[in-house]
Design a protein around this motif. Structure first.
Motif, PDB file in Angstrom:
ATOM      1  N   LYS A   1       0.689  -1.518   0.205  1.00  0.00           N
ATOM      2  CA  LYS A   1      -0.286   0.639  -0.276  1.00  0.00           C
ATOM      3  C   LYS A   1       0.687   1.060  -0.365  1.00  0.00           C
ATOM      4  O   LYS A   1       0.601   1.785  -0.683  1.00  0.00           O
ATOM      5  CB  LYS A   1      -1.163   0.179   1.376  1.00  0.00           C
ATOM      6  CG  LYS A   1      -2.021  -0.641   0.890  1.00  0.00           C
ATOM      7  CD  LYS A   1      -3.518  -0.575   2.418  1.00  0.00           C
ATOM      8  CE  LYS A   1      -4.286  -1.366   2.283  1.00  0.00           C
ATOM      9  NZ  LYS A   1      -4.819  -1.412   3.289  1.00  0.00           N
ATOM     10  N   ARG A   2       1.568   1.145   0.647  1.00  0.00           N
ATOM     11  CA  ARG A   2       2.554   2.512   1.311  1.00  0.00           C
ATOM     12  C   ARG A   2       3.154   2.752  -0.343  1.00  0.00           C
ATOM     13  O   ARG A   2       3.914   4.155  -1.198  1.00  0.00           O
ATOM     14  CB  ARG A   2       3.539   1.928   1.940  1.00  0.00           C
ATOM     15  CG  ARG A   2       4.924   3.752   2.129  1.00  0.00           C
ATOM     16  CD  ARG A   2       5.994   3.160   2.755  1.00  0.00           C
ATOM     17  NE  ARG A   2       6.665   1.547   2.377  1.00  0.00           N
ATOM     18  CZ  ARG A   2       7.622   1.542   1.513  1.00  0.00           C
ATOM     19  NH1 ARG A   2       7.435   2.688   1.196  1.00  0.00           N
ATOM     20  NH2 ARG A   2       8.453   0.933   1.030  1.00  0.00           N
TER      21      ARG A   2
ATOM     22  N   LYS B   1       0.950   4.003  -3.189  1.00  0.00           N
ATOM     23  CA  LYS B   1       0.685   5.654  -2.690  1.00  0.00           C
ATOM     24  C   LYS B   1       2.057   6.498  -2.997  1.00  0.00           C
ATOM     25  O   LYS B   1       2.031   7.501  -3.788  1.00  0.00           O
ATOM     26  CB  LYS B   1       0.025   5.829  -1.459  1.00  0.00           C
ATOM     27  CG  LYS B   1       0.036   7.241  -1.288  1.00  0.00           C
ATOM     28  CD  LYS B   1       0.019   7.353   0.606  1.00  0.00           C
ATOM     29  CE  LYS B   1      -1.229   6.565   0.462  1.00  0.00           C
ATOM     30  NZ  LYS B   1      -1.817   7.492   1.678  1.00  0.00           N
ATOM     31  N   GLN B   2       3.585   5.985  -2.726  1.00  0.00           N
ATOM     32  CA  GLN B   2       3.915   7.002  -3.157  1.00  0.00           C
ATOM     33  C   GLN B   2       4.880   7.064  -4.563  1.00  0.00           C
ATOM     34  O   GLN B   2       5.090   7.884  -4.911  1.00  0.00           O
ATOM     35  CB  GLN B   2       5.828   6.350  -2.641  1.00  0.00           C
ATOM     36  CG  GLN B   2       5.828   6.529  -1.494  1.00  0.00           C
ATOM     37  CD  GLN B   2       5.834   7.471  -0.579  1.00  0.00           C
ATOM     38  OE1 GLN B   2       6.510   8.462  -1.101  1.00  0.00           O
ATOM     39  NE2 GLN B   2       4.443   8.092  -0.296  1.00  0.00           N
TER      40      GLN B   2
ATOM     41  N   THR C   1      -2.768   6.870 -10.207  1.00  0.00           N
ATOM     42  CA  THR C   1      -3.296   6.758  -9.066  1.00  0.00           C
ATOM     43  C   THR C   1      -3.678   5.903  -8.376  1.00  0.00           C
ATOM     44  O   THR C   1      -4.894   5.488  -7.782  1.00  0.00           O
ATOM     45  CB  THR C   1      -3.915   8.514  -9.133  1.00  0.00           C
ATOM     46  OG1 THR C   1      -5.082   8.603 -10.127  1.00  0.00           O
ATOM     47  CG2 THR C   1      -2.657   9.955  -9.003  1.00  0.00           C
TER      48      THR C   1
ATOM     49  N   GLY D   1      -2.916   2.423  -6.709  1.00  0.00           N
ATOM     50  CA  GLY D   1      -3.128   2.105  -5.549  1.00  0.00           C
ATOM     51  C   GLY D   1      -4.013   2.017  -4.701  1.00  0.00           C
ATOM     52  O   GLY D   1      -4.440   1.568  -4.215  1.00  0.00           O
TER      53      GLY D   1
ATOM     54  N   ARG E   1      -5.995  -1.221  -2.838  1.00  0.00           N
ATOM     55  CA  ARG E   1      -6.219  -1.143  -1.280  1.00  0.00           C
ATOM     56  C   ARG E   1      -8.215  -1.743  -1.756  1.00  0.00           C
ATOM     57  O   ARG E   1      -8.521  -2.148  -0.512  1.00  0.00           O
ATOM     58  CB  ARG E   1      -6.516   0.701  -1.119  1.00  0.00           C
ATOM     59  CG  ARG E   1      -5.648   1.187  -0.782  1.00  0.00           C
ATOM     60  CD  ARG E   1      -5.437   2.157  -0.858  1.00  0.00           C
ATOM     61  NE  ARG E   1      -6.399   3.154   0.629  1.00  0.00           N
ATOM     62  CZ  ARG E   1      -6.274   3.550   1.489  1.00  0.00           C
ATOM     63  NH1 ARG E   1      -4.805   3.910   1.846  1.00  0.00           N
ATOM     64  NH2 ARG E   1      -6.248   4.208   2.910  1.00  0.00           N
TER      65      ARG E   1
END
Length: 124
Positions: free
Chosen positions: A7-8, A11-12, A42, A45, A49
């Protein structure tokens, strides 16, 4: 890599693309490609999720397939930026590597989940 780390990471990657698109010179072409890249990158991510909250194995696989498609589409837009000479390949090399790694991990997860689904069905 666990769920939280992925997830991180996604997102990064999305944040990197946001910064890239914001730095593009404004023209009709870069505005269109930038919007497409921003949307697909975008979405990676966001869909991951969503996959983490899947209601069934089939639902998770379907949502991970969207992650794979959006990541591949993002690569396409990055390639267009490079091949049209709007951005140098050197500047986007590490971003392309990151997107390719996300694709590889997503495909591996999909294969694992499909095998798990197949094995559980064959035991019935």
């Amino acid at each position: 890599m666990n769920e939280l780390e992925f997830k991180r990471r996604t997102k990064q990657m999305g944040l990197r693309v946001i910064r890239l698109v914001e730095a593009l010179p404004h023209s009709g072409t870069t505005d269109v490609i930038g919007k497409q890249l921003l949307r697909s990158a975008t979405s990676i991510g966001a869909n991951y999720r969503s996959a983490c909250r899947g209601k069934s194995l089939a639902d998770v696989v379907a949502k991970l397939s969207i992650v794979e498609e959006e990541a591949d589409e993002s690569l396409y837009w990055i390639e267009l930026l490079i091949e049209s000479e709007l951005v140098s390949a050197d500047k986007l090399k590490s971003l392309m590597l990151e997107v390719n790694e996300i694709i590889a991990m997503t495909v591996a997860s999909i294969k694992t989940l499909r095998a798990k689904a197949h094995n559980s069905q064959s035991k019935i």
